[in-house]
Design a protein around this motif. Structure first.
Motif, mmCIF file in Angstrom:
data_model
loop_
_atom_site.group_PDB
_atom_site.id
_atom_site.type_symbol
_atom_site.label_atom_id
_atom_site.label_comp_id
_atom_site.label_asym_id
_atom_site.label_seq_id
_atom_site.Cartn_x
_atom_site.Cartn_y
_atom_site.Cartn_z
ATOM 1 N N TRP A 189 -8.812 4.674 9.165
ATOM 2 C CA TRP A 189 -8.241 5.387 8.028
ATOM 3 C C TRP A 189 -6.765 5.750 8.185
ATOM 4 O O TRP A 189 -6.142 6.173 7.215
ATOM 5 N N VAL B 49 0.860 -1.178 0.000
ATOM 6 C CA VAL B 49 0.000 0.000 0.000
ATOM 7 C C VAL B 49 0.895 1.226 0.000
ATOM 8 O O VAL B 49 1.717 1.396 0.892
ATOM 9 N N THR C 200 1.360 5.154 0.544
ATOM 10 C CA THR C 200 0.611 6.116 1.341
ATOM 11 C C THR C 200 1.476 7.303 1.736
ATOM 12 O O THR C 200 2.701 7.211 1.747
ATOM 13 N N GLN D 270 -7.750 -0.209 4.407
ATOM 14 C CA GLN D 270 -6.845 -0.627 3.339
ATOM 15 C C GLN D 270 -6.093 -1.909 3.716
ATOM 16 O O GLN D 270 -5.051 -2.217 3.153
ATOM 17 N N ALA E 92 -3.333 5.498 5.858
ATOM 18 C CA ALA E 92 -3.897 4.188 5.506
ATOM 19 C C ALA E 92 -4.164 3.448 6.809
ATOM 20 O O ALA E 92 -3.387 3.552 7.755
#
Length: 168
Positions: A58, A7, A9, A34, A30
């Protein structure tokens, strides 16, 4: 079946610090939404800069490798005329200072300043060969133990973007 998810970010380092940087990390944009979970590695390329300490829906809190409480199984890697040679296994531990400690290295193992420190396979699980940093101090003490210090390759506060490595 296991797979790896990266991921990308943003990293926020502009938050008020409690104590020093080496004790507190940053926030990433993230979280659980996610699939980010505590323990996931935080990377800059293939270099480990920390791990996810806590995750909310989040956002997540990053623990730098230099923070007290950070631990990772690692291997030493030495460059020789014959190529790269894997050496001693140990545990990289955050110390709350700029450098980390490397513990658990047997007294019979060779260690030298300049050796690279990379991720070790744990319990037979092979992962990518992630990089942590270099040995900057390697003293053999009178009691038959090594005192080894490792300088992280990248500091979390130098980055504005990271990747999070998540295994499932």
């Amino acid at each position: 079946y296991e797979y790896m998810n990266l991921v990308r970010t943003a990293l926020r380092n502009d938050l008020p610090q409690i104590g020093t940087y080496f004790q507190s990390g940053g926030l990433v944009d993230a979280g659980r939404e996610q699939s980010v979970q505590p323990g996931d590695r935080v990377l800059d390329g293939l270099t480990v800069v920390g791990r996810i300490e806590k995750s909310a829906r989040w956002v997540s809190l990053v623990q730098p490798i230099s923070a007290v409480g950070f631990r990772a199984h690692v291997l030493l890697l030495r460059k020789t005329d014959q190529g790269a040679m894997f050496g001693a296994r140990g545990i990289l531990e955050g110390s709350g200072e700029p450098d980390c400690r490397l513990t658990g290295v047997a007294a019979t193992e060779a260690v030298a300043v300049g050796d690279d420190v990379v991720a070790a396979d744990v319990e037979g699980l092979q992962g990518p060969q992630l990089y942590f940093g270099k040995v900057v101090k390697a003293d053999f003490l009178a009691g038959g133990q090594w005192e080894i210090r490792v300088a992280p390759a990248v500091r979390l506060d130098e980055l504005s973007e990271v990747r999070i490595l998540h295994w499932e």
